[in-house]
Design a protein around this motif. Structure first.
Motif, PDB file in Angstrom:
ATOM      1  N   ALA A 121     -51.365  23.042  88.651  1.00 47.48           N
ATOM      2  CA  ALA A 121     -50.101  23.193  87.943  1.00 47.48           C
ATOM      3  C   ALA A 121     -50.159  24.070  86.619  1.00 47.48           C
ATOM      4  O   ALA A 121     -51.366  24.540  86.375  1.00 47.48           O
ATOM      5  CB  ALA A 121     -50.090  21.667  87.292  1.00 47.48           C
ATOM      6  N   GLY A 125     -47.823  23.064  81.598  1.00 49.88           N
ATOM      7  CA  GLY A 125     -47.563  21.494  81.750  1.00 49.88           C
ATOM      8  C   GLY A 125     -48.607  20.516  81.116  1.00 49.88           C
ATOM      9  O   GLY A 125     -48.077  19.341  80.877  1.00 49.88           O
ATOM     10  N   TRP A 128     -47.343  18.754  78.022  1.00 50.16           N
ATOM     11  CA  TRP A 128     -46.219  17.731  77.870  1.00 50.16           C
ATOM     12  C   TRP A 128     -46.894  16.348  78.296  1.00 50.16           C
ATOM     13  O   TRP A 128     -46.436  15.345  78.164  1.00 50.16           O
ATOM     14  CB  TRP A 128     -45.481  18.380  79.050  1.00 50.16           C
ATOM     15  CG  TRP A 128     -44.657  19.275  78.474  1.00 50.16           C
ATOM     16  CD1 TRP A 128     -44.613  20.631  78.770  1.00 50.16           C
ATOM     17  CD2 TRP A 128     -43.343  19.331  77.429  1.00 50.16           C
ATOM     18  NE1 TRP A 128     -43.833  21.193  77.851  1.00 50.16           N
ATOM     19  CE2 TRP A 128     -43.063  20.627  76.957  1.00 50.16           C
ATOM     20  CE3 TRP A 128     -42.816  18.142  76.713  1.00 50.16           C
ATOM     21  CZ2 TRP A 128     -41.897  20.812  76.373  1.00 50.16           C
ATOM     22  CZ3 TRP A 128     -41.775  18.463  75.764  1.00 50.16           C
ATOM     23  CH2 TRP A 128     -41.474  19.748  75.687  1.00 50.16           C
TER      24      TRP A 128
END
Length: 339
Positions: A121, A125, A128
């Protein structure tokens, strides 16, 4: 006969002087930290490297290896401290701190699971995921505290004890996940236990946008925090919509801690110590308290990391050990005083 009014103990001039002294101290310690390592670099060499001078080895050591580490220490320390100051202000609880009320542990567990479940990923990210985990941990502590009077009525000792238990449980779950992780990846995630060792420019750039957005946001909310500190009835009487204001401040405070965890892991008690020290120096008004807390948090984490590098070379002691050794006795003192 006119009686002269007493001079206020805490003034804007005093806050400016304290802030300037802390900024100078932080700058001096940063230069020292940039020079420490397996190959020591004198202050003159550090200064030259910062301006593009010196030889290639010195520039690589200072700019590529040590500067990101110092930057991560400063930003994460400031964010943890600002988070603690905001949480203490909103909850009106002197024991509130990101690592005590489940925010840091929730963020750490969520970040660990995210990195292990989605190793490919994008790095953007991660904050978050940490933010979601931070809210999850904080919500679990509020739920188990069993208080129904809202965030402004939480009992200090009950909140702290439930928070410690939840943080311990979430921390144990994180350790279990790390143990079950593949060797290389598990070792790469050990920073989440509270250290800035190995911080590189990628980690610095991951934290920087959150710091640039959230730290000024915290300062902009200073007046709102002052009003919330007056109590719900008085704040409502002054025209403040208490619940939305409280939710906004909590959101910024939790986000600060979640983003800081993705840079330095869970650094114990920084969010507790820095606001209390700042309150002693400049008083309780958040316009003065927050910037001084940020400087103290940055200085505290940088000092802990620098000490960890210099104490037992070439071994490095995690910064979180020093912050915990200093913060744990103070937490016990506050706990006893609040009981």
């Amino acid at each position: 006969m006119t009686v002269p009014l007493p001079t206020p103990r805490y003034t804007d001039a005093r806050a400016l002087a304290v802030g300037a002294a802390l900024a100078v101290l932080t700058a001096l310690l940063s230069v020292l930290a940039l020079g420490l390592g397996a190959v020591a670099t004198p202050a003159a060499g550090v200064w030259a490297a910062l301006w593009g001078g010196g030889d290639d080895l010195t520039r690589q050591l200072v700019l590529d290896l040590r500067l990101p580490r110092v930057g991560v220490s400063l930003l994460c320390g400031a964010m943890f401290a600002a988070s603690g100051a905001m949480l203490q202000g909103v909850i009106r609880n002197p024991l509130a701190s990101p690592d005590i009320i489940g925010v840091g542990a929730g963020a750490g567990l969520a970040a660990t699971v995210f990195l292990l479940a989605w190793p490919a990923a994008p790095p953007s990210g991660l904050p978050w995921a940490a933010l979601a985990g931070a809210w999850g941990g904080f919500g679990l502590v509020l739920l188990l505290s069993g208080e129904r009077r809202g965030a402004g009525g939480l009992h200090p000792v009950r909140l702290a004890l439930v928070g410690v238990a939840v943080a311990a449980a979430l921390g144990a779950a994180q350790q279990l996940v790390l143990v079950r992780a593949p060797d290389g990846l598990g070792a790469a995630l050990t920073f989440l236990t509270g250290t800035v060792y190995g911080a590189d420019s990628a980690r610095l750039l991951r934290v920087l946008p959150w710091a640039l957005a959230l730290l000024p946001a915290a300062l902009l909310l200073s007046r709102t925090l002052d009003v919330l500190n007056l109590g719900e009835d008085l704040a409502t009487g002054l025209g403040t919509r208490v619940n939305p204001a409280r939710l906004l401040c909590l959101g910024v405070g939790v986000a600060l801690a979640g983003a800081a965890v993705t840079g330095a892991g869970i650094l114990g008690f920084v969010g507790l110590l820095a606001p209390h020290l700042a309150r002693l120096l400049v008083g309780a008004r958040h316009g003065r308290l927050l910037p001084v807390s940020m400087l103290l948090g940055a200085l505290l984490v940088l000092a802990a990391d620098t000490l960890g590098r210099a104490l037992l070379p070439p071994l490095e002691v995690p910064a979180g050990i020093f912050t915990t050794l200093v913060g744990a006795p103070y937490f016990l003192y506050l706990l006893k005083r609040s009981a």
